[in-house]
Structure formats: C-alpha cells, structure tokens
Design a protein around this motif. Structure first.
Motif, mmCIF file in Angstrom:
data_model
loop_
_atom_site.group_PDB
_atom_site.id
_atom_site.type_symbol
_atom_site.label_atom_id
_atom_site.label_comp_id
_atom_site.label_asym_id
_atom_site.label_seq_id
_atom_site.Cartn_x
_atom_site.Cartn_y
_atom_site.Cartn_z
ATOM 1 N N ASN A 73 9.016 -4.359 1.204
ATOM 2 C CA ASN A 73 8.476 -5.511 0.483
ATOM 3 C C ASN A 73 7.466 -5.047 -0.552
ATOM 4 O OD1 ASN A 73 5.758 -5.380 1.769
ATOM 5 N ND2 ASN A 73 6.899 -5.937 3.619
ATOM 6 N N THR A 74 6.876 -5.976 -1.278
ATOM 7 C CA THR A 74 6.012 -5.634 -2.403
ATOM 8 C C THR A 74 4.528 -5.566 -2.041
ATOM 9 O OG1 THR A 74 5.899 -7.972 -3.047
ATOM 10 C CG2 THR A 74 7.632 -6.627 -4.065
ATOM 11 N N SER A 75 4.209 -5.667 -0.758
ATOM 12 C CA SER A 75 2.805 -5.546 -0.347
ATOM 13 C C SER A 75 2.347 -4.092 -0.451
ATOM 14 C CB SER A 75 2.628 -6.029 1.094
ATOM 15 O OG SER A 75 2.980 -7.389 1.223
ATOM 16 N N PRO A 76 1.134 -3.834 -0.922
ATOM 17 C CA PRO A 76 0.629 -2.449 -0.993
ATOM 18 C C PRO A 76 0.542 -1.840 0.405
ATOM 19 C CG PRO A 76 -0.754 -3.954 -2.263
ATOM 20 C CD PRO A 76 0.163 -4.811 -1.450
ATOM 21 N N ILE A 77 0.862 -0.569 0.499
ATOM 22 C CA ILE A 77 0.688 0.139 1.762
ATOM 23 C C ILE A 77 -0.208 1.350 1.524
ATOM 24 C CG2 ILE A 77 2.977 -0.562 2.549
ATOM 25 C CD1 ILE A 77 3.716 2.465 2.368
ATOM 26 N N SER A 78 -0.845 1.822 2.593
ATOM 27 C CA SER A 78 -1.696 3.003 2.522
ATOM 28 C C SER A 78 -0.924 4.200 3.062
ATOM 29 C CB SER A 78 -2.973 2.785 3.342
ATOM 30 O OG SER A 78 -3.739 3.966 3.398
ATOM 31 N N ILE A 79 -0.805 5.243 2.247
ATOM 32 C CA ILE A 79 -0.169 6.486 2.665
ATOM 33 C C ILE A 79 -1.243 7.555 2.774
ATOM 34 C CG2 ILE A 79 1.384 8.345 1.944
ATOM 35 C CD1 ILE A 79 3.275 6.298 0.879
ATOM 36 N N ARG A 126 10.173 0.019 -9.450
ATOM 37 C CA ARG A 126 8.946 0.705 -9.864
ATOM 38 C C ARG A 126 8.117 1.051 -8.625
ATOM 39 N NH1 ARG A 126 4.797 -1.458 -14.485
ATOM 40 N NH2 ARG A 126 6.664 -0.974 -15.731
ATOM 41 N N ILE A 127 7.695 2.327 -8.538
ATOM 42 C CA ILE A 127 6.816 2.799 -7.462
ATOM 43 C C ILE A 127 5.479 3.149 -8.095
ATOM 44 C CG2 ILE A 127 6.482 4.506 -5.637
ATOM 45 C CD1 ILE A 127 9.545 4.936 -5.678
ATOM 46 N N THR A 128 4.445 2.385 -7.734
ATOM 47 C CA THR A 128 3.137 2.565 -8.350
ATOM 48 C C THR A 128 2.165 3.177 -7.356
ATOM 49 O OG1 THR A 128 3.468 0.629 -9.773
ATOM 50 C CG2 THR A 128 1.203 1.410 -9.500
ATOM 51 N N ASN A 129 1.515 4.267 -7.756
ATOM 52 C CA ASN A 129 0.403 4.808 -6.993
ATOM 53 C C ASN A 129 -0.870 4.197 -7.570
ATOM 54 O OD1 ASN A 129 -1.761 6.380 -5.942
ATOM 55 N ND2 ASN A 129 -0.364 8.077 -5.531
ATOM 56 N N ASN A 130 -1.372 3.159 -6.909
ATOM 57 C CA ASN A 130 -2.542 2.441 -7.419
ATOM 58 C C ASN A 130 -3.778 3.329 -7.445
ATOM 59 O OD1 ASN A 130 -1.083 -0.173 -7.443
ATOM 60 N ND2 ASN A 130 -1.111 0.081 -5.226
ATOM 61 N N THR A 131 -3.837 4.296 -6.553
ATOM 62 C CA THR A 131 -4.986 5.199 -6.497
ATOM 63 C C THR A 131 -5.054 6.067 -7.745
ATOM 64 O OG1 THR A 131 -4.768 5.238 -4.086
ATOM 65 C CG2 THR A 131 -6.147 6.938 -5.082
ATOM 66 N N LEU A 132 -3.888 6.521 -8.199
ATOM 67 C CA LEU A 132 -3.834 7.363 -9.396
ATOM 68 C C LEU A 132 -3.709 6.546 -10.680
ATOM 69 C CD1 LEU A 132 -1.454 10.235 -8.205
ATOM 70 C CD2 LEU A 132 -3.883 10.434 -8.738
ATOM 71 N N GLY A 133 -3.295 5.284 -10.557
ATOM 72 C CA GLY A 133 -3.074 4.472 -11.740
ATOM 73 C C GLY A 133 -1.860 4.895 -12.537
ATOM 74 N N GLU A 134 -0.792 5.294 -11.842
ATOM 75 C CA GLU A 134 0.434 5.718 -12.519
ATOM 76 C C GLU A 134 1.637 5.237 -11.724
ATOM 77 O OE1 GLU A 134 -0.388 9.925 -12.542
ATOM 78 O OE2 GLU A 134 0.866 10.275 -10.771
ATOM 79 N N TYR A 135 2.801 5.187 -12.396
ATOM 80 C CA TYR A 135 3.986 4.671 -11.717
ATOM 81 C C TYR A 135 5.232 5.437 -12.145
ATOM 82 C CZ TYR A 135 5.029 2.202 -16.114
ATOM 83 O OH TYR A 135 5.300 1.893 -17.429
ATOM 84 N N PHE A 136 6.210 5.428 -11.242
ATOM 85 C CA PHE A 136 7.559 5.927 -11.505
ATOM 86 C C PHE A 136 8.486 4.728 -11.593
ATOM 87 C CE2 PHE A 136 11.718 6.728 -9.558
ATOM 88 C CZ PHE A 136 12.224 7.715 -10.399
ATOM 89 N N ASN A 175 -3.653 7.099 -0.358
ATOM 90 C CA ASN A 175 -2.915 6.680 -1.549
ATOM 91 C C ASN A 175 -2.425 5.251 -1.335
ATOM 92 O OD1 ASN A 175 -2.099 9.404 -3.285
ATOM 93 N ND2 ASN A 175 -2.384 9.805 -1.107
ATOM 94 N N SER A 176 -2.804 4.352 -2.218
ATOM 95 C CA SER A 176 -2.322 2.971 -2.165
ATOM 96 C C SER A 176 -1.046 2.877 -3.004
ATOM 97 C CB SER A 176 -3.381 2.014 -2.710
ATOM 98 O OG SER A 176 -2.867 0.695 -2.809
ATOM 99 N N ILE A 177 0.067 2.514 -2.354
ATOM 100 C CA ILE A 177 1.383 2.502 -3.007
ATOM 101 C C ILE A 177 1.944 1.083 -2.997
ATOM 102 C CG2 ILE A 177 3.731 3.422 -2.961
ATOM 103 C CD1 ILE A 177 1.636 5.551 -3.541
ATOM 104 N N THR A 178 2.459 0.657 -4.157
ATOM 105 C CA THR A 178 3.132 -0.632 -4.276
ATOM 106 C C THR A 178 4.511 -0.419 -4.885
ATOM 107 O OG1 THR A 178 1.019 -1.761 -4.633
ATOM 108 C CG2 THR A 178 3.006 -2.959 -5.250
ATOM 109 N N VAL A 179 5.523 -1.055 -4.300
ATOM 110 C CA VAL A 179 6.883 -1.003 -4.846
ATOM 111 C C VAL A 179 7.269 -2.405 -5.310
ATOM 112 C CG1 VAL A 179 9.295 -0.462 -4.383
ATOM 113 C CG2 VAL A 179 7.480 0.888 -3.290
ATOM 114 N N THR A 180 7.801 -2.493 -6.511
ATOM 115 C CA THR A 180 8.262 -3.764 -7.058
ATOM 116 C C THR A 180 9.647 -3.591 -7.665
ATOM 117 O OG1 THR A 180 7.113 -3.275 -9.145
ATOM 118 C CG2 THR A 180 5.939 -4.641 -7.543
ATOM 119 N N GLY A 181 10.326 -4.732 -7.898
ATOM 120 C CA GLY A 181 11.643 -4.688 -8.526
ATOM 121 C C GLY A 181 12.745 -5.069 -7.576
#
Length: 267
Positions: free
Chosen positions: A157-163, A189-199, A244-250
């Motif tokens: 799901n699209t909720s942020p998770i902590s890795i 889209r896979i976003t690393n919120n901690t780094l402020g970047e996404y794949f 690392n806070s990770i969010t997946v969307t799409g």
C-alpha cells in the motif's frame, strides 16, 4: 606421527559452499602455528583528512574500507588415514572454484554471518605421500562479512514504512527490488523520504514483474527477460545507514525490497 593443530580462528569447523567441514572430515588449522588476531582479517581502512584554504589545522573527513578481506586460511585433515580419492574430493571442494562462495566460520561470535570468498594459491603438506594439510589464501569480495539471513520488506500500500539498515558498510546500500504492476501502462514510484529522492519506472504491463539487481543495477522484466532500464529515471533505490522512510505510489500489487547487512570484522 602426531600432528599438532592450533585453530587460526576460535572455531575449528566451517561450512563452505553449503558443505560442512565435519562431513569432509577436515578442520580449520595451522600446523605448529599461532592463533589469528582480529587485525589479520580486517579489510584496509583509508582515512580522509583535509583543511580549508590557508588553515593550519586538518580535519577528519571520514573514511572507508578500500580493500577486500584477504588472509591466510589453513585446513588440516582430522585423521591420517585418508585415501587419495578422499583427498582429491577435498581438493575439488575447496579449490576448483571461479566464483566467490559463502563461507561460515562456526564460532559463537560469528554465528549468523557469512563471508563470500575464494580459497586460492593452496600449498600442500604431505605425510607418507598423503596430503594432510593445506595453507591457502582466503580472498573475499568485500571488506566485510554479511548477515546470513538478509532483510526483506514487502510493501502493498501507499503508507510510508520504516526500513532499518544496520549495515556497518560505509556509503549507500542498494537493495534488490521486485515490482509487480497492477495495470497496463503502469507507473510505480519508490521514494526514500529520508534522502528526498525517488526511483520511477513506467510503461509496465498488467501483472508484469520487474526485478532490479542490486549488484549490477540491471532492471529486468522477469517474464520476457527484457531490460527495462530505458523505462526508468535511473535513480536506483538506495538506503542510508539507520532509518529510511520509504513510500511507494502508483500502479502496483506489491514492491519487495531485500538487502544484506555488512559487519566489520576485526579491530
């Protein structure tokens, strides 16, 4: 003849490429030798220092392990009644390898960790025409040992998770990634919120499964084998040490992120 054996490690048994030394009836050993010290199995550490323009004081800028672990590795038979055929099997198991293979040292403080290495340049000792010991080099593919069972996170799901990345490796950790699309012409889209970047990857088919290899950073569709890198922004997912806070969307059914954690061996 009595062979005096002193273990170079705290343990005398090991598992190499899935085969136990106990099954092959050999032990970690050194003939008339000494115990290994921690510094003997440590990769080379390089420290960086620098100073600002016209300043007299240098400051530490951190450092990194630059060379893989490479150390002497000694193996002895635990009896002198081996046949030449049995010795040939041991030689084939230990030395006829081109790839870095998993090696576990069976001792309490190394439990759960594995080296990836080759055993090279063997030197043989003989008693009565029988090969009774080998002194070789253990050449690893990294300055680190690795936790045997890596971490795997499955996101649906699209909720942020902590890795949590507890690796002792300096720099970034690149996970293996598996993505399953949930629509045609899908985007994930896979976003690393901690780094402020996404794949991001586009143009996915319904139920298409794509894998990103952490070693070569190759993006492959598992069904067709097609390299999908042209459909990505090429900013491959990576993790810092710690949280690392990770969010997946799409358009996805699931995204899996898996990685191994490195441990520094020695001083």
């Amino acid at each position: 003849m009595v062979v005096r054996i002193l273990s170079k490690w705290k343990g005398i048994n090991f598992i190499y490429n899935g085969i136990s030394s106990q099954d092959m009836e050999v032990v970690l050993a050194k003939l008339n030798g000494d115990y290994i010290t921690e510094s003997d199995i440590l990769g080379t550490y390089e420290s960086y220092i620098d100073k600002t323009y016209r300043a007299d004081v240098f400051n530490s800028m951190g450092g990194t392990y630059t060379n893989p672990i490479r150390t002497e590795f000694c193996i002895g038979v635990n009896s002198l009644d081996k046949t030449k055929e049995e010795i040939a099997q041991i030689n084939d198991w230990l030395f006829n390898r081109d790839n870095f293979l998993p090696l576990e040292i069976l001792q309490d403080d190394m439990e759960g960790y594995v080296f990836y290495c080759k055993l090279i340049n063997p030197r043989h000792s003989y008693v009565g025409g029988i090969n009774v010991s080998w002194v070789c080099e253990m050449e690893c593919n990294s300055p680190y040992a690795w936790k045997k069972n890596g971490k795997l996170y499955t996101i649906t799901n699209t909720s942020p998770i902590s890795i949590q990345n507890q690796s002792m490796k300096s720099g970034y950790t690149y996970p293996n990634v598996e993505i399953k699309s949930s629509s045609n012409n899908g985007t994930v889209r896979i976003t690393n919120n901690t780094l402020g970047e996404y794949f991001e990857i586009e143009h996915l088919s319904m139920n298409e499964v794509v894998n990103i290899n952490k070693v070569h950073l190759i993006t492959t569709s598992l069904g067709s084998g097609i390299n999908k890198v042209k459909d990505t922004n090429m900013k491959f997912p990576r993790l810092i040490r710690g949280d690392n806070s990770i969010t997946v969307t799409g358009n996805f059914s699931y995204v899996k992120l898996g990685f191994d954690e490195a441990i520094k061996v020695g001083g």
